[in-house]
Design an enzyme around this catalytic site. Structure first.
Site, PDB file in Angstrom:
ATOM      1  N   GLY A   1       0.864  -1.177   0.000  1.00  0.00           N
ATOM      2  CA  GLY A   1       0.000   0.000   0.000  1.00  0.00           C
ATOM      3  C   GLY A   1       0.903   1.230   0.000  1.00  0.00           C
ATOM      4  O   GLY A   1       1.848   1.312   0.794  1.00  0.00           O
ATOM      5  N   ALA A   2       0.614   2.169  -0.911  1.00  0.00           N
ATOM      6  CA  ALA A   2       1.558   3.265  -1.159  1.00  0.00           C
ATOM      7  C   ALA A   2       1.924   4.068   0.104  1.00  0.00           C
ATOM      8  O   ALA A   2       3.110   4.238   0.409  1.00  0.00           O
ATOM      9  CB  ALA A   2       0.993   4.170  -2.257  1.00  0.00           C
TER      10      ALA A   2
ATOM     11  N   ASP B   1      -1.319   4.528  -6.515  1.00  0.00           N
ATOM     12  CA  ASP B   1       0.107   4.464  -6.192  1.00  0.00           C
ATOM     13  C   ASP B   1       0.856   5.659  -6.736  1.00  0.00           C
ATOM     14  O   ASP B   1       1.933   6.010  -6.234  1.00  0.00           O
ATOM     15  CB  ASP B   1       0.698   3.160  -6.718  1.00  0.00           C
TER      16      ASP B   1
HETATM   17  O1  MRU Z   1       0.679  -4.018  -4.567  1.00  0.00           O
HETATM   18  P1  MRU Z   1       0.035  -3.285  -3.442  1.00  0.00           P
HETATM   19  O2  MRU Z   1      -0.817  -4.141  -2.566  1.00  0.00           O
HETATM   20  O3  MRU Z   1       1.047  -2.459  -2.655  1.00  0.00           O
HETATM   21  O4  MRU Z   1      -0.914  -2.251  -4.170  1.00  0.00           O
HETATM   22  C1  MRU Z   1      -1.661  -1.351  -3.411  1.00  0.00           C
HETATM   23  C2  MRU Z   1      -2.603  -0.537  -4.214  1.00  0.00           C
HETATM   24  O5  MRU Z   1      -2.661  -0.638  -5.417  1.00  0.00           O
HETATM   25  C3  MRU Z   1      -3.427   0.454  -3.473  1.00  0.00           C
HETATM   26  O6  MRU Z   1      -4.649   0.647  -4.121  1.00  0.00           O
HETATM   27  C4  MRU Z   1      -2.675   1.797  -3.418  1.00  0.00           C
HETATM   28  O7  MRU Z   1      -1.384   1.627  -2.917  1.00  0.00           O
HETATM   29  C5  MRU Z   1      -3.378   2.788  -2.599  1.00  0.00           C
HETATM   30  S1  MRU Z   1      -3.358   2.336  -0.894  1.00  0.00           S
HETATM   31  C6  MRU Z   1      -3.975   3.562   0.038  1.00  0.00           C
END
Ligand code: MRU
Length: 356
Positions: free
Chosen positions: A47-48, A237
């Site tokens: 998650g970003a 992201d």
């Molecule tokens: O691969 P991940 O699980 O890190 O991807 C996360 C996402 O795509 C989320 O939608 C994004 O980071 C937003 S989280 C607030």
């Protein structure tokens, strides 16, 4: 949602191991910058905004482990740590945003000793983590104003407390709606291949007692065409200057089908996710992950051994499919190049005012 996904304890970075949920809730400790970079790469934390805060703590760890006795040598060690951390996952800009903020602070801080600089770096990482929760609460409040009582929302991936330091972005909007007493229902995309929706979002929403149904990703189009979705909401992201949104693979397909059916599409992001250095989504690096994420589920093979696989982890949704981008500084509407710049400036002004 009473969860803090990232924190500092006894000179270590503590992370909820998201690979083990929903089966086990385990908090693991990471005590070197290499271990922290590995945890980001292996998606112990994901998650970003969560990987941004983790990267900031990784920089603090690097400072405490550095043998440097003068500021310039410490800065060299920090630059090496930043390069290692930033390379762990390329798409989410929050990671390099946080490590850049840490490095800039170290370059400018008016401190006398290397030891004082180490303490200042930890304080900055704590500030990044604490601000994230506060930012998400403001973002949630702005986003909730867009959601009507009784709405059915379609959500992709996991954007909640786990994906941030706490509360969440798109899920933060959903939590804010619930806090305001709005009766909402969430369609939770399972989100293949890593199943962040099934494993993490379902876990969060059930803990928060928010009405939901888990759906196979392939069900989303049917639900939209048959009038069972009032809005699609997700995080991001990285958002380019023109409003193109990079998010978990599958987001683009949802946005296009939503447009076809006249359903609004909202991206909920902290301003740290907006990258004004990139003119459009075509410039956003798209991470490719390993084949076993597609060929296996929980270690069980679901495809013939040796099958060729292509596994992009993110896609880009062109800005024309996005109705609005919700930030902690308010809701941005098209033309996004203007509204996103204003949101970034407002966030910057707020931070300057706070530090005075
Ligand atoms: O691969 P991940 O699980 O890190 O991807 C996360 C996402 O795509 C989320 O939608 C994004 O980071 C937003 S989280 C607030």
């Amino acid at each position: 949602m009473d969860v803090r996904s990232v924190f500092w304890r006894d000179q270590k970075v503590m992370l909820i191991d998201q690979r083990l949920l929903p089966g086990q809730f385990v908090v693991s400790a990471f005590d070197t910058v290499e271990a922290v970079a590995g945890a980001i790469r292996d998606m112990v934390v994901r998650g970003a905004p969560a990987i941004g805060a983790t990267g900031a703590y990784g920089m603090a760890l690097a400072a405490f482990h550095s043998q440097a006795t003068d500021r310039e040598a410490l800065l060299d060690d920090l630059r090496r740590a930043k390069a290692l951390l930033d390379a762990a996952r390329p798409t989410a800009v929050n990671l390099s945003w946080a490590t850049s903020r840490m490095l800039a602070m170290a370059e400018r801080a008016p401190v006398a000793s290397v030891e004082a600089l180490r303490r200042a770096l930890l304080a900055e990482a704590n500030a990044i983590a604490d601000e994230d929760v506060e930012i998400n609460r403001r973002l949630g409040f702005h986003g909730a104003a867009l959601i009507k009582d009784g709405a059915n929302l379609l959500h992709h991936c996991n954007t909640g407390a786990l994906a941030t330091v706490g509360f969440g972005t798109a899920l933060g909007v959903i939590y804010a709606c619930a806090e305001q007493g709005k009766r909402i229902h969430v369609w939770v995309d399972e989100t293949r291949p890593r199943l962040q929706g099934a494993r993490l979002t379902a876990w969060e929403l059930m803990r928060a007692e928010i009405p939901m149904h888990l759906i196979a990703d392939n069900a989303a189009g049917h639900l939209m065409r048959t009038g069972q979705v009032d809005a699609v909401i997700f995080g991001a992201d990285r958002v380019a200057a023109n409003g193109d949104v990079a998010n978990k693979i599958g987001t683009y397909k949802l946005a296009v089908v939503a447009r076809e059916n006249g359903i609004p599409v909202y991206a909920a992001v902290p301003t740290s996710t907006i990258d004004l250095n990139l003119a459009s989504g075509d410039e956003i690096p798209i991470e490719e992950r390993s084949a076993d994420e597609v060929t296996h589920i929980d270690g069980v093979a679901i495809a013939p051994a040796g099958v060729p696989v292509y596994n992009p982890a993110f896609d880009v949704t062109p800005h024309r499919y996005i109705t609005a981008i919700i930030t902690e500084e308010g809701v941005c509407y098209p033309p996004f190049d203007l509204s996103l710049r204003r949101a970034k400036e407002a966030a910057e002004a707020r931070r300057r005012e706070k530090s005075m």
